[in-house]
Scaffold this active site. Structure first.
Site, PDB file in Angstrom:
ATOM      1  N   ASN A 146      37.222   9.220  72.524  1.00 20.49           N
ATOM      2  CA  ASN A 146      38.482   9.475  73.248  1.00 20.49           C
ATOM      3  C   ASN A 146      39.461   8.301  73.218  1.00 20.49           C
ATOM      4  OD1 ASN A 146      36.660   8.141  74.994  1.00 20.49           O
ATOM      5  ND2 ASN A 146      37.796   8.827  76.774  1.00 20.49           N
ATOM      6  N   GLY A 222      29.739   7.164  76.746  1.00 24.73           N
ATOM      7  CA  GLY A 222      29.724   8.537  76.229  1.00 24.73           C
ATOM      8  C   GLY A 222      29.262   9.490  77.314  1.00 24.73           C
ATOM      9  N   SER A 223      28.652  10.580  76.890  1.00 26.83           N
ATOM     10  CA  SER A 223      28.314  11.620  77.863  1.00 26.83           C
ATOM     11  C   SER A 223      27.006  11.324  78.592  1.00 26.83           C
ATOM     12  CB  SER A 223      28.216  12.965  77.148  1.00 26.83           C
ATOM     13  OG  SER A 223      27.136  12.920  76.247  1.00 26.83           O
ATOM     14  N   THR A 226      23.823  12.362  76.544  1.00 27.81           N
ATOM     15  CA  THR A 226      23.393  11.389  75.519  1.00 27.81           C
ATOM     16  C   THR A 226      22.744  10.186  76.188  1.00 27.81           C
ATOM     17  OG1 THR A 226      25.238  12.097  74.145  1.00 27.81           O
ATOM     18  CG2 THR A 226      24.180  10.054  73.512  1.00 27.81           C
ATOM     19  N   ALA A 227      23.283   9.780  77.338  1.00 32.92           N
ATOM     20  CA  ALA A 227      22.721   8.617  78.046  1.00 32.92           C
ATOM     21  C   ALA A 227      21.278   8.867  78.462  1.00 32.92           C
ATOM     22  CB  ALA A 227      23.563   8.292  79.267  1.00 32.92           C
ATOM     23  N   GLU A 244      28.002   3.874  80.432  1.00 29.79           N
ATOM     24  CA  GLU A 244      29.300   4.256  81.023  1.00 29.79           C
ATOM     25  C   GLU A 244      29.527   5.723  80.697  1.00 29.79           C
ATOM     26  OE1 GLU A 244      30.948   2.311  82.888  1.00 29.79           O
ATOM     27  OE2 GLU A 244      30.028   0.392  82.413  1.00 29.79           O
ATOM     28  N   CYS A 278      37.910   9.252  80.594  1.00 29.96           N
ATOM     29  CA  CYS A 278      36.828   9.447  81.578  1.00 29.96           C
ATOM     30  C   CYS A 278      37.340   9.284  83.000  1.00 29.96           C
ATOM     31  CB  CYS A 278      35.707   8.459  81.299  1.00 29.96           C
ATOM     32  SG  CYS A 278      36.300   6.757  81.297  1.00 29.96           S
ATOM     33  N   GLU A 453      29.994  -3.110  83.265  1.00 24.13           N
ATOM     34  CA  GLU A 453      30.530  -3.825  82.107  1.00 24.13           C
ATOM     35  C   GLU A 453      31.851  -4.451  82.456  1.00 24.13           C
ATOM     36  OE1 GLU A 453      30.726  -2.257  78.140  1.00 24.13           O
ATOM     37  OE2 GLU A 453      28.836  -1.225  78.492  1.00 24.13           O
TER      38      GLU A 453
HETATM   39  P1  NAD Z   1      28.780  11.483  73.209  1.00 32.34           P
HETATM   40  O1  NAD Z   1      27.735  11.122  74.201  1.00 32.34           O
HETATM   41  O2  NAD Z   1      28.638  12.763  72.476  1.00 32.34           O
HETATM   42  O3  NAD Z   1      28.900  10.348  72.068  1.00 32.34           O
HETATM   43  C1  NAD Z   1      29.185   9.007  72.385  1.00 32.34           C
HETATM   44  C2  NAD Z   1      28.623   8.119  71.274  1.00 32.34           C
HETATM   45  O4  NAD Z   1      27.205   8.234  71.283  1.00 32.34           O
HETATM   46  C3  NAD Z   1      29.069   8.515  69.867  1.00 32.34           C
HETATM   47  O5  NAD Z   1      29.245   7.355  69.089  1.00 32.34           O
HETATM   48  C4  NAD Z   1      27.873   9.305  69.346  1.00 32.34           C
HETATM   49  O6  NAD Z   1      27.756   9.268  67.951  1.00 32.34           O
HETATM   50  C5  NAD Z   1      26.724   8.546  70.001  1.00 32.34           C
HETATM   51  N1  NAD Z   1      25.484   9.322  70.151  1.00 32.34           N
HETATM   52  C6  NAD Z   1      25.334  10.665  70.256  1.00 32.34           C
HETATM   53  N2  NAD Z   1      24.013  10.972  70.359  1.00 32.34           N
HETATM   54  C7  NAD Z   1      23.337   9.806  70.333  1.00 32.34           C
HETATM   55  C8  NAD Z   1      21.953   9.456  70.418  1.00 32.34           C
HETATM   56  N3  NAD Z   1      20.994  10.385  70.549  1.00 32.34           N
HETATM   57  N4  NAD Z   1      21.596   8.149  70.353  1.00 32.34           N
HETATM   58  C9  NAD Z   1      22.552   7.187  70.239  1.00 32.34           C
HETATM   59  N5  NAD Z   1      23.877   7.451  70.144  1.00 32.34           N
HETATM   60  C10 NAD Z   1      24.262   8.748  70.198  1.00 32.34           C
HETATM   61  O7  NAD Z   1      30.156  11.394  73.985  1.00 32.34           O
HETATM   62  P2  NAD Z   1      31.610  11.752  73.413  1.00 32.34           P
HETATM   63  O8  NAD Z   1      31.750  13.233  73.384  1.00 32.34           O
HETATM   64  O9  NAD Z   1      31.881  10.966  72.183  1.00 32.34           O
HETATM   65  O10 NAD Z   1      32.556  11.141  74.557  1.00 32.34           O
HETATM   66  C11 NAD Z   1      32.970  11.846  75.670  1.00 32.34           C
HETATM   67  C12 NAD Z   1      32.193  11.421  76.893  1.00 32.34           C
HETATM   68  O11 NAD Z   1      32.319  10.007  77.088  1.00 32.34           O
HETATM   69  C13 NAD Z   1      32.736  12.045  78.169  1.00 32.34           C
HETATM   70  O12 NAD Z   1      31.657  12.466  78.967  1.00 32.34           O
HETATM   71  C14 NAD Z   1      33.480  10.893  78.842  1.00 32.34           C
HETATM   72  O13 NAD Z   1      33.591  10.985  80.226  1.00 32.34           O
HETATM   73  C15 NAD Z   1      32.614   9.741  78.449  1.00 32.34           C
HETATM   74  N6  NAD Z   1      33.350   8.486  78.589  1.00 32.34           N
HETATM   75  C16 NAD Z   1      32.997   7.628  79.590  1.00 32.34           C
HETATM   76  C17 NAD Z   1      33.704   6.447  79.767  1.00 32.34           C
HETATM   77  C18 NAD Z   1      33.337   5.471  80.860  1.00 32.34           C
HETATM   78  O14 NAD Z   1      33.785   4.342  80.795  1.00 32.34           O
HETATM   79  N7  NAD Z   1      32.570   5.858  81.854  1.00 32.34           N
HETATM   80  C19 NAD Z   1      34.773   6.146  78.913  1.00 32.34           C
HETATM   81  C20 NAD Z   1      35.110   7.048  77.907  1.00 32.34           C
HETATM   82  C21 NAD Z   1      34.387   8.221  77.748  1.00 32.34           C
END
Ligand code: NAD
Length: 474
Positions: A146, A222-223, A226-227, A244, A278, A453
């Site tokens: 994003n 990320g999401s 995934t976390a 995050e 986010c 962070e």
């Molecule tokens: P995502 O979890 O699909 O992907 C994020 C990253 O993780 C990508 O680089 C992806 O390739 C990698 N990834 C995916 N599966 C993985 C795995 N099994 N092991 C290791 N890495 C893996 O998230 P997205 O769709 O790219 O981003 C959107 C999400 O991010 C939303 O939920 C948004 O709220 C969140 N976000 C949070 C913050 C914050 O600071 N809290 C900031 C921006 C976005």
């Protein structure tokens, strides 16, 4: 690092092409190839660590500043690429994404020069205690689509400023500006192996990084889903994790709020970057006395937001990364869509008609249990509901699994402090939104994150030293 990134990028593009041809079937050989590029990147980072970590803060600071200058010099090219790759408006990329990437390097370049340690003296015991900081080693940095360069550099800058070396994996959906930055590393004087970028899918390249025994630290944005997987996969190695994650952020508007300030800011907090931040607001609680007036003014202003070609500097909302389906679900649950998707028509330029575009959408009369009030939508969709009392709104604002950011609008100072204290949210803004001070730690509560962070705490290991000073010479 540059060659590494180049090779990895090409391997990945070939891989993606093949994957499409083979209808998403990944052969064992391709999996091994991706693992190889992560392996090589970690090895390069591990080899570079002893020299980089022993450089003085001033030397590292100068290199970070140089990299900031080079990105700033190419700001327009970076902004164009970010807009084309992600779908965000060129204006947002020019004024937010790329300037912030530059600022990330400048901020941490300066901050590293002003570090002090904590020290206490126990005079009666003849002891002096102090803390000592040391970099952790190879940092694995995984970022989303994003805010591609903005978030990637927010991880790289503090990590390398305090002496770590990194292997970064940008989102497979938006890797172009990371690739462009790689081309500047050498010119900035970043030594070989300090910053390595691997390109690839999360489940392959990302997971290879998470599981690598020589990567003791993972910083992930990320999401939440995934976390959870990253937590499981990294558990056997007891890694240092910062996660995050997503949000379902409330804005609480009390009847003494300054609406002239609140409405434009809440429109921005709901729809900026297509609602794909986010920290975007997606639940607006308005006190009943001003509910009708707020809704009328908010909807009238939302209708003025222009949706269209992201390269057009007059456009406010660009293209979404994927199709949005929540609005239909809300309608099926009996909610009222006041403007946007399914209500107003969207006239797009001919070249954009096949893209994922969406008008800013405002939903009212929606129940707190609805999926639109509980799940992260990550699009230009916001819900507006009424509330009566302070006690009630705190409980309702907290009644989601997330706890990332909240905004409180009121001119009563006592009330904003009282409410801010009780909101389960990593960040609470009062009478403003998206104002950040990088000196302060950032992160969410509950399903929005683990760890903090944005400061050096996460990227350093802190140890406690104690020196006993004999009171007399023996
Ligand atoms: P995502 O979890 O699909 O992907 C994020 C990253 O993780 C990508 O680089 C992806 O390739 C990698 N990834 C995916 N599966 C993985 C795995 N099994 N092991 C290791 N890495 C893996 O998230 P997205 O769709 O790219 O981003 C959107 C999400 O991010 C939303 O939920 C948004 O709220 C969140 N976000 C949070 C913050 C914050 O600071 N809290 C900031 C921006 C976005």
């Amino acid at each position: 690092h540059f060659l590494q990134a180049w090779k990895a990028a090409h391997k990945f593009l070939e891989f993606r092409e093949k994957q499409e041809l083979q209808k998403n079937t990944v052969s064992r050989k391709e999996t091994i190839e991706l693992w190889d590029s992560v392996e090589a990147a970690v090895k390069a980072a591990k080899n570079a660590f002893p020299i980089w970590s022993s450089k003085s803060p001033l030397e590292r600071s100068q290199i970070l500043n140089k990299l900031a200058d080079l990105i700033e010099h190419d700001l327009e090219a970076f902004a164009q690429a970010e807009s084309k790759d992600q779908g965000k408006t060129i204006t947002f990329a020019r004024t937010v994404d790329i300037p912030r990437a530059v600022y990330n390097f400048r901020f941490f370049a300066s901050s590293i020069l002003h570090h002090t340690a904590e020290c206490t003296e126990m005079a009666t015991m003849g002891c002096v205690h102090y803390t000592s900081r040391a970099p952790v080693g190879v940092a694995g940095l995984i970022s989303p689509w994003n805010l591609p360069l903005y978030l990637l550099t927010w991880k790289i800058a503090p990590a390398i400023a305090c002496g770590n070396t990194v292997v970064a994996k940008p989102s497979e959906m938006t890797s172009v500006t990371a690739w462009m930055m790689c081309k500047l590393l050498e010119k900035a004087g970043v030594p070989h192996g300090v910053v390595n970028v691997v390109f690839g899918m999360g489940t392959k390249a990302g997971e290879a990084l998470v599981c690598h025994p020589d990567v003791p630290l993972i910083s992930f944005t990320g999401s939440t889903l995934t976390a959870q997987r990253i937590t499981e996969k990294s558990a056997p190695h007891c890694k240092r994790l910062s996660l995050e994650l997503g949000g379902k952020n409330p804005a609480i508007v009390f009847d003494d709020a300054d609406l002239a300030q609140c409405i434009p800011t809440t429109l921005r907090s709901s729809f900026a970057n297509q609602g794909e931040i986010c920290l975007c607001t997606s639940r607006i609680f308005v006190q009943r006395g001003i509910y009708s007036e707020f809704l009328k003014r908010f909807v009238a202003e939302a209708k003025k937001w222009k949706v269209g070609n992201p390269s057009d500097p007059t456009v406010d909302v660009g293209a979404l990364i994927s199709k949005e389906s929540y609005v239909k679900k809300a309608q099926a649950e009996g909610a009222r869509v006041l403007c946007g998707e399914g209500v107003d028509s969207l006239a797009l330029p001919a070249g954009n008609r096949k893209g994922y575009f969406m008008l800013p959408t405002v939903i009212a009369e929606v129940k707190d249990e609805s999926c639109c009030m509980q799940e992260e939508i990550f699009g230009p969709v916001t819900c507006v509901v009424a509330f009566d009392t302070e006690e009630e709104v705190i409980e309702r604002a907290n009644s989601v699994k997330y706890g990332l950011a909240a905004t409180v609008w009121s001119s009563n100072v006592g009330r904003v402090h009282r409410v801010a204290k009780r909101l389960q949210s990593g960040l609470v803004w009062t009478n403003c939104w998206l104002v950040r001070d990088l000196n302060l730690p950032f992160g969410g509560m509950k399903a929005s994150g683990v760890g903090r962070e944005g400061s050096f705490v996460f990227f350093n290991q802190v140890s406690h030293k104690l020196v006993h000073i004999p009171q007399k010479e023996k």
